[in-house]
Design a protein around this motif. Sequence first.
Motif, mmCIF file in Angstrom:
data_model
loop_
_atom_site.group_PDB
_atom_site.id
_atom_site.type_symbol
_atom_site.label_atom_id
_atom_site.label_comp_id
_atom_site.label_asym_id
_atom_site.label_seq_id
_atom_site.Cartn_x
_atom_site.Cartn_y
_atom_site.Cartn_z
ATOM 1 N N THR A 84 0.956 -1.298 -0.029
ATOM 2 C CA THR A 84 0.198 -0.022 0.033
ATOM 3 C C THR A 84 0.869 1.326 0.034
ATOM 4 O OG1 THR A 84 -0.304 0.280 2.374
ATOM 5 C CG2 THR A 84 -1.914 -1.286 1.321
ATOM 6 N N HIS A 85 2.150 1.223 0.680
ATOM 7 C CA HIS A 85 2.924 2.430 0.820
ATOM 8 C C HIS A 85 3.390 2.558 -0.890
ATOM 9 C CE1 HIS A 85 4.577 2.176 5.236
ATOM 10 N NE2 HIS A 85 3.207 2.493 5.039
ATOM 11 N N SER A 86 3.735 1.598 -1.707
ATOM 12 C CA SER A 86 4.218 1.892 -2.797
ATOM 13 C C SER A 86 3.028 2.335 -3.494
ATOM 14 C CB SER A 86 4.674 0.332 -3.475
ATOM 15 O OG SER A 86 5.273 -0.203 -2.748
ATOM 16 N N GLY A 130 8.147 10.998 4.878
ATOM 17 C CA GLY A 130 8.946 10.680 5.984
ATOM 18 C C GLY A 130 8.312 9.697 6.821
ATOM 19 N N HIS A 131 6.717 9.808 6.934
ATOM 20 C CA HIS A 131 6.295 8.706 7.989
ATOM 21 C C HIS A 131 6.590 7.246 7.288
ATOM 22 C CE1 HIS A 131 2.550 7.604 9.979
ATOM 23 N NE2 HIS A 131 2.437 6.629 9.252
ATOM 24 N N ILE A 132 6.501 7.281 5.999
ATOM 25 C CA ILE A 132 6.755 6.022 5.386
ATOM 26 C C ILE A 132 7.915 5.344 5.384
ATOM 27 C CG2 ILE A 132 6.651 4.793 2.972
ATOM 28 C CD1 ILE A 132 3.787 6.009 2.118
ATOM 29 N N LEU A 134 10.187 6.122 7.788
ATOM 30 C CA LEU A 134 10.299 5.812 9.176
ATOM 31 C C LEU A 134 9.878 4.350 9.254
ATOM 32 C CD1 LEU A 134 11.079 6.475 12.182
ATOM 33 C CD2 LEU A 134 8.597 7.008 12.408
ATOM 34 N N GLU A 135 8.555 3.955 8.858
ATOM 35 C CA GLU A 135 8.161 2.653 9.007
ATOM 36 C C GLU A 135 8.954 1.625 8.382
ATOM 37 O OE1 GLU A 135 3.536 4.144 9.806
ATOM 38 O OE2 GLU A 135 3.840 3.240 8.029
ATOM 39 N N GLU A 136 9.365 1.800 7.046
ATOM 40 C CA GLU A 136 10.166 0.885 6.181
ATOM 41 C C GLU A 136 11.283 0.613 6.595
ATOM 42 O OE1 GLU A 136 9.650 1.441 1.981
ATOM 43 O OE2 GLU A 136 7.383 1.406 2.195
ATOM 44 N N VAL A 139 10.456 0.938 11.664
ATOM 45 C CA VAL A 139 9.307 0.167 12.554
ATOM 46 C C VAL A 139 9.011 -1.069 11.982
ATOM 47 C CG1 VAL A 139 7.060 0.438 13.200
ATOM 48 C CG2 VAL A 139 8.251 2.547 12.988
ATOM 49 N N TYR A 140 8.796 -1.476 10.828
ATOM 50 C CA TYR A 140 8.517 -2.617 10.153
ATOM 51 C C TYR A 140 9.569 -3.989 10.542
ATOM 52 C CZ TYR A 140 4.264 -0.523 7.646
ATOM 53 O OH TYR A 140 3.587 0.161 7.402
ATOM 54 N N PRO A 141 10.974 -3.483 10.165
ATOM 55 C CA PRO A 141 11.836 -4.424 10.246
ATOM 56 C C PRO A 141 12.180 -4.870 11.766
ATOM 57 C CG PRO A 141 12.808 -2.635 9.076
ATOM 58 C CD PRO A 141 11.453 -2.026 9.200
ATOM 59 N N ASP A 218 -7.873 3.096 6.541
ATOM 60 C CA ASP A 218 -7.727 1.694 6.589
ATOM 61 C C ASP A 218 -6.230 1.042 6.981
ATOM 62 O OD1 ASP A 218 -8.907 -1.147 5.990
ATOM 63 O OD2 ASP A 218 -7.172 -1.164 4.553
ATOM 64 N N HIS A 219 -5.222 1.677 6.218
ATOM 65 C CA HIS A 219 -3.861 1.334 6.514
ATOM 66 C C HIS A 219 -3.478 1.858 7.929
ATOM 67 C CE1 HIS A 219 0.117 0.934 5.064
ATOM 68 N NE2 HIS A 219 0.417 1.755 5.990
ATOM 69 N N SER A 220 -3.790 2.803 8.550
ATOM 70 C CA SER A 220 -3.317 3.102 9.696
ATOM 71 C C SER A 220 -4.171 2.251 10.774
ATOM 72 C CB SER A 220 -3.656 4.726 10.008
ATOM 73 O OG SER A 220 -3.236 5.366 9.223
ATOM 74 N N ILE A 222 -4.776 -0.647 10.369
ATOM 75 C CA ILE A 222 -4.231 -2.021 10.602
ATOM 76 C C ILE A 222 -3.137 -1.815 11.353
ATOM 77 C CG2 ILE A 222 -2.881 -3.842 9.318
ATOM 78 C CD1 ILE A 222 -5.043 -3.371 6.837
ATOM 79 N N GLU A 223 -2.232 -0.883 11.124
ATOM 80 C CA GLU A 223 -1.073 -0.683 12.033
ATOM 81 C C GLU A 223 -1.398 -0.402 13.409
ATOM 82 O OE1 GLU A 223 1.618 1.580 8.529
ATOM 83 O OE2 GLU A 223 0.523 2.876 9.869
ATOM 84 N N ASN A 224 -2.362 0.367 13.738
ATOM 85 C CA ASN A 224 -2.695 0.551 15.282
ATOM 86 C C ASN A 224 -3.476 -0.543 15.867
ATOM 87 O OD1 ASN A 224 -1.530 3.302 15.199
ATOM 88 N ND2 ASN A 224 -3.384 4.163 14.362
HETATM 89 FE FE LIG Z 1 2.188 2.525 6.868
#
Ligand SMILES: [Fe+2]
Length: 243
Positions: A84-86, A130-132, A134-136, A139-141, A218-220, A222-224
């Motif tokens: 979804t980021h891409s 910036g948000h994306i 940071l996550e990639e 946070v995700y790793p 929807d994306h946020s 799922i994260e939260n």
């Molecule tokens: Fe995200």
Amino acid sequence: MQIKKEMKMADAIHRNYLLLPVINRLGIQLGFQDKTIEKVCLKQNVDVEFFLTILNAYLDTNDKSSKQLQAHSVKDVVSYLLKTHSYYLERIIPEIENRINLLIQHSQLNKNEFLLVKNFFEEYKKELYGHISLEENFVYPYMIEIADAYHSKSLSKTLEDKINSYPITSYEKEHSDIEAKLFDLKNILIKYLPTPNDSYIRNRILMELFTLEQDLNDHSRIENRVLIPKITQMETALIALKK
Ligand SMILES: [Fe+2]
Ligand SMILES: [Fe+2]
């Protein structure tokens, strides 16, 4: 009513066309004739249960759908979120940008008005990138590392230090509201720019912004509501191993 595997794939789209990019990200492209969701997924080698959970979580935002998604692996959920980021960065943002440029080409706005919209959009874009990133990058790793350690029931000293110094709940606190600026941008277009002779281009930009907003929500969510609680539980279990 939940979407079930016996349902025709085409009917899911007729039910809510906003599912179109969601289906694509999950690995399904158009042209599925009258085949059921189960048949299409099987043919495309897509995990039907995960597919259904993601679609239902998109349509139904209650806690039950978040819980169903929590049953799936962190890796699967993260890999969906990366897609979804891409989609935002490669498709939606450039498309909105092209439409914003049309505002000056079609003389809907003078230069100063155009720059107001353009600069605001640039700022929004910077925040989203910036948000994306940071996550990639972090946070995700970190989430994947926690999930791997949890499944192998082994906690290295480095990971233990990471959990103690920067647990996932600190990301939750910083998980900035990227939707707020989007709301302001919509209001500039709706309320504050001078009335055009024809609102068509502005309407198109607004429709894109509303659609992006819904997808981001929807994306946020799922994260939260899916990943953060799941990772918090895993962190607690891992720390308990040391006691
Ligand atoms: Fe995200
Ligand atoms: Fe996020």
